[in-house]
Every structure is written in C-alpha cells, then in structure tokens.
Scaffold this motif. Structure first.
Motif, PDB file in Angstrom:
ATOM      1  N   GLY A  50       0.804  -1.218   0.000  1.00 46.98           N
ATOM      2  CA  GLY A  50       0.000   0.000   0.000  1.00 46.98           C
ATOM      3  C   GLY A  50       0.834   1.265   0.000  1.00 46.98           C
ATOM      4  N   GLN A 344     -12.199   3.642  -5.651  1.00 47.24           N
ATOM      5  CA  GLN A 344     -12.188   2.401  -4.867  1.00 47.24           C
ATOM      6  C   GLN A 344     -11.682   2.648  -3.437  1.00 47.24           C
ATOM      7  N   LEU A 345     -10.735   3.558  -3.305  1.00 43.42           N
ATOM      8  CA  LEU A 345     -10.251   3.892  -1.956  1.00 43.42           C
ATOM      9  C   LEU A 345     -11.370   4.537  -1.140  1.00 43.42           C
ATOM     10  N   GLY A 348     -13.825   1.796  -0.339  1.00 45.95           N
ATOM     11  CA  GLY A 348     -13.217   0.752   0.484  1.00 45.95           C
ATOM     12  C   GLY A 348     -12.889   1.227   1.891  1.00 45.95           C
ATOM     13  N   LEU A 349     -12.569   2.514   2.036  1.00 41.99           N
ATOM     14  CA  LEU A 349     -12.209   3.019   3.366  1.00 41.99           C
ATOM     15  C   LEU A 349     -13.407   3.635   4.089  1.00 41.99           C
ATOM     16  N   CYS A 352     -14.695   2.828   7.665  1.00 37.68           N
ATOM     17  CA  CYS A 352     -13.928   3.365   8.801  1.00 37.68           C
ATOM     18  C   CYS A 352     -14.560   4.644   9.359  1.00 37.68           C
ATOM     19  N   THR A 363      -9.518  11.138   0.639  1.00 32.15           N
ATOM     20  CA  THR A 363      -8.829  10.578  -0.517  1.00 32.15           C
ATOM     21  C   THR A 363      -8.626  11.666  -1.556  1.00 32.15           C
ATOM     22  N   GLY A 368      -5.067   7.490  -0.030  1.00 32.92           N
ATOM     23  CA  GLY A 368      -6.150   7.325   0.940  1.00 32.92           C
ATOM     24  C   GLY A 368      -5.602   7.516   2.338  1.00 32.92           C
ATOM     25  N   THR A 416      -7.822  -2.375   1.382  1.00 29.41           N
ATOM     26  CA  THR A 416      -8.781  -1.567   2.148  1.00 29.41           C
ATOM     27  C   THR A 416      -9.542  -2.423   3.160  1.00 29.41           C
ATOM     28  N   GLU A 417      -9.854  -3.677   2.769  1.00 24.13           N
ATOM     29  CA  GLU A 417     -10.557  -4.563   3.711  1.00 24.13           C
ATOM     30  C   GLU A 417      -9.680  -4.863   4.920  1.00 24.13           C
ATOM     31  N   CYS A 420      -9.630  -1.735   7.194  1.00 27.95           N
ATOM     32  CA  CYS A 420     -10.894  -1.562   7.933  1.00 27.95           C
ATOM     33  C   CYS A 420     -11.036  -2.622   9.015  1.00 27.95           C
TER      34      CYS A 420
END
Ligand SMILES: *Cc1c(COP(=O)(O)O)cnc(C)c1O
Length: 437
Positions: A50, A344-345, A348-349, A352, A363, A368, A416-417, A420
């Motif tokens: 990342g 997607q960030l 995906g985030l 949180c 982002t 991100g 991202t998963e 989180c």
C-alpha cells in the motif's frame, strides 16, 4: 515457508533504518522478492503493497520496460561524472521533464535525492536574489504541517512542531511559518490566507521564496487542502515579488489525479522540485527545475554560477530508468487508473468513517488517508496489518496508503478490507452512537 534469514539478526544489531533506534525490538520484515504491487517476505508470504515504497514505485516492482531500460544502460555505462561531461539519458530526461512540467520552466538541475533537490531550490532562490542586488533576502516563508526532507535546509522549512526544530535549534536556520490552510473538507474562514499575507508583507524584503507542497501535504500530516488557497498564495507571491518554490516530490507524476498537483490550481512555480516517483521507484534521483529568468539571475550572483554539484549528479542508470518511467506513464491511461483507484479507496475506506475513534477519512487521486483521534496508534498495528497480508506503514495518528498505479482491483480490495478490519477489531472500536452525517 522458509526460515527467517540469518542476516536478519545482523540487521538488528548493526544496520540503521529510517528514524530508528539501535538495539530495538521493533520488528523488521525481510523482503526477498517484489513483483507488481506485491512484496514477498522471507517466510514466503506475499504482502499487497500500500506504500509504493514511499510514493515512488508507481508502475509496480520489476516492470519489464523499466528493467530493460536499466539493463540496456548498464551495458553502455553505469556512471560518469557530470562535471564537464554529459550523456544522452540525462539530456533526454531533461527534455521530457521540461515538456511535461507546468508553466515555463527552462532548466533542470539533477540532484541525488528529494532533500537535496530542496536544498538546491533554496540555494537557487538565495542566489537569484543575490544576482538581483538583494543579498539580504535569505529567509523562506512556508506553511505549517509541511515536509520537505531531512537535510538541514529542507528541515528548516518542515513543520516546526512535527519536524525536528527543537532538537536542532541553534543550528537550524529560522524560517517563517504561516498556519496550515484548512483541510478541503473543513470550512475556510480565510484566516489562514490572511495570516500568510500578513507574514509575507511584514517580511517581504528578507524573504527569498515561499516554499510549499501543492494540494497535498505529505509526511507532515497527509493533509489535502483547496486549490484556491494555492492559487491565492501564488498570486500573493507575484504581487509582492517573492519566488514560489513548489515541492512536488510526493505529488508529482500523477499521484493526485493530475500529472502535477499544482495543475489543479492553475499555478506555475518559479522553481519546482521533483523526486520519489521520478525513476518509477527504481533508484534515487531528483530534479530541481527553474525558469530561465531565475536561472539568469542566479548566474549574475556573486558566485557567477549555481553552487552545487553532487558526485553522482545525473547518474545515467537513474536517468535512463526515469526516462523510461515517464514514457511508460504517458503511454498509459494513467489518469483513468488513478481516478479509479480514488473511487475504490473512497468506497473501500468508507466503513472506517463509522468508527468513533476515527476523525477523518480522505482521498485524492491514488492516496487514501485515515486520521485517528488522539496522537497515537495502538501498539502492534503494523504487525497486525502484516498478519492481514498488507504492507501499510502508519505513523503518528495516520493510517494511509498510496499504492502503485498497477495495483489490481482485487489487491486494492484486500488492502482496504485489511485496513478496515484491523482498525475495527485491533482498536476494539465501537460504532459511534451518533454517526457523523
Ligand atoms: C520525501 C519528500 C522529500 C525528501 O525526499 P528524499 O528523497 O527522501 O530526500 C521532500 N519533499 C517532499 C514533499 C517529500 O515527500
């Protein structure tokens, strides 16, 4: 699964790492291979990267085009001094940089790291004013929460709180600091800009240049601010006849969704610093670009020339791979890819946001950022993230990612998963009783 290599112990006992103590028990992970957006640990596990090795590996590891460019240059020559000699990789890289750089920049100085590129920019500004008959202009105005590198000149313009000012006070030059602009998500009452203008007016006869990171402040806090602020700063610099240095070492080469972040404000610097992703993360190389007007005045200074010249200036291997990296970037629909990563960030985030100890999720482009309440991450978060199969290196109260652009959707989802999941369980967070709107 392989054993941990025996050189790992020697590393712990003898090899210094960034911002590290010696004889520390902080874990360190041995890497034996890297490919695309993944790096492999000695025990056989692959981690999704990342970090892009601190913003730099935009095309991923072992890209065949970059590997080939480097090998081809090795078969010609790996290095020659740049004093009195020149070579095609450097010249062709300069041509590319001046073609894609914002505004009217005409000359390129190759430096060996981002920090040195910043030192060179500061020297350029001081020498320029010397050439203009104002040798008293030797200070720099910047904004808080900035980061410009670890050498002394660069450190002097880093954030005075987060930076290392106290530690080196008495040795470090004292610069001028305006408050950081509000985050793009915060309300802007204009006071940050007002304070900037006041400082600029008060000290205009001693200020050589304003230096800042456009749009995204990186290592100083991963802050994203409005293009309008940068636009106003640039206008004030013109109005009060002060040079503008933009440090795009982190933001350059597409990271924020435009090739250079300053394009988002339509701003043109007098001096521009590039580094990090310049070589696609293959080797260390940086560049300071300057307008012809400033360059001419530098050469009118007492010294008659720009006083800098590193041993490994314009290293041919680094220049060859940098040229190939730029061509590769421009040959791809990089903007679409970066915007897709941003989307997607963002998605995906987003989970949180519901965690009550998280104050902000932001982002921009392929960046991100998750900001936690308070000033500390829970201990062991790095190990937990590695255990979850991802390489993310949180600092202070920030968990952030800026993956290689070649990261696949599935890999980005893993990233991202994992973040989180780790944040919600590892921190034992409860959903906020009053979820923010
Ligand atoms: C990383 C960075 C630097 C310093 O670059 P090095 O190659 O680490 O010396 C300077 N400015 C910014 C904005 C950076 O992100």
């Amino acid at each position: 699964m392989q054993q941990q290599p025996d050189w790992l112990r020697y590393d712990r006992d003898h090899v210094w790492h960034p911002y590290a103590t010696v004889h520390s028990d902080t874990p360190i992970w041995p890497i034996v291979e890297a490919r695309g957006a993944e790096i492999r640990l000695a025990d056989g596990r692959w981690l999704v990267d990342g970090m892009a090795s601190w913003w730099s590996v935009i095309h991923g590891y072992r890209h065949p085009v970059l590997d080939a460019a480097l090998k081809a240059q090795i078969d010609r020559f790996s290095h020659v001094m740049f004093g009195g000699l020149t070579h095609e990789p450097a010249v062709e890289l300069a041509r590319r940089l001046l073609t894609i750089a914002p505004g009217s920049l005409d000359h390129v100085f190759f430096a060996d790291s981002g920090s040195v590129a910043v030192e060179v920019a500061l020297k350029m500004a001081i020498q320029c004013w010397d050439g203009r008959g104002q040798p008293q202009r030797k200070r720099f105005l910047t904004i808080q929460s900035g980061y410009h590198g670890d050498t002394f000149g660069a450190m002097s313009v880093c954030d005075p709180e987060n930076g290392m000012h106290r530690l080196f006070s008495g040795f470090l030059p004292e610069q001028l600091f305006a408050p950081a602009p509000p985050l793009a998500s915060e309300a802007d009452d204009g006071s940050a800009l007002e304070a900037f203008e006041t400082l600029l007016k008060q000290h205009r006869n001693e200020i050589a240049a304003v230096i800042l990171e456009p749009i995204v402040q990186g290592a100083g806090g991963m802050r994203i601010y409005r293009p309008d602020y940068l636009k106003s700063v640039a206008a004030l610099c013109r109005q009060h006849d002060v040079l503008l240095i933009l440090d795009e070492i982190a933001t350059g080469f597409g990271r924020t969704g435009t090739l250079f972040a300053c394009e988002q404000a339509g701003v043109e610097p007098d001096i521009l610093c590039l580094g990090k992703a310049l070589t696609g993360g293959y080797m260390t190389l940086a560049a300071t670009l300057v307008s012809d007007e400033v360059a001419r005045d530098i050469c009118r200074s007492e010294a008659g020339a720009l006083m800098h010249g590193p041993t490994f200036m314009a290293n041919p291997l680094a220049c060859a791979v940098a040229g190939a990296s730029i061509d590769l970037l421009l040959s791809r629909p990089w903007r679409d890819r970066v915007i897709a990563i941003e989307r997607q960030l963002e998605q995906g985030l987003a989970p949180c946001r519901d965690l009550h100890t998280i104050t902000d999720v932001r982002t921009i482009g392929a960046i991100g950022v998750i900001e936690l309440k308070g000033n500390h991450l829970p201990p062991g978060i790095q190990e937990t993230l590695v255990g979850a199969g991802v390489w993310v290196r949180p600092f202070r109260n920030l968990v952030y990612v800026m993956p290689p652009y070649v990261i696949e959707d599935a890999q980005l989802a893993t990233l991202t998963e994992a973040i989180c999941e780790v944040l919600s369980t590892r921190l034992q967070m409860q959903p906020s009783p009053n979820p923010p709107l």
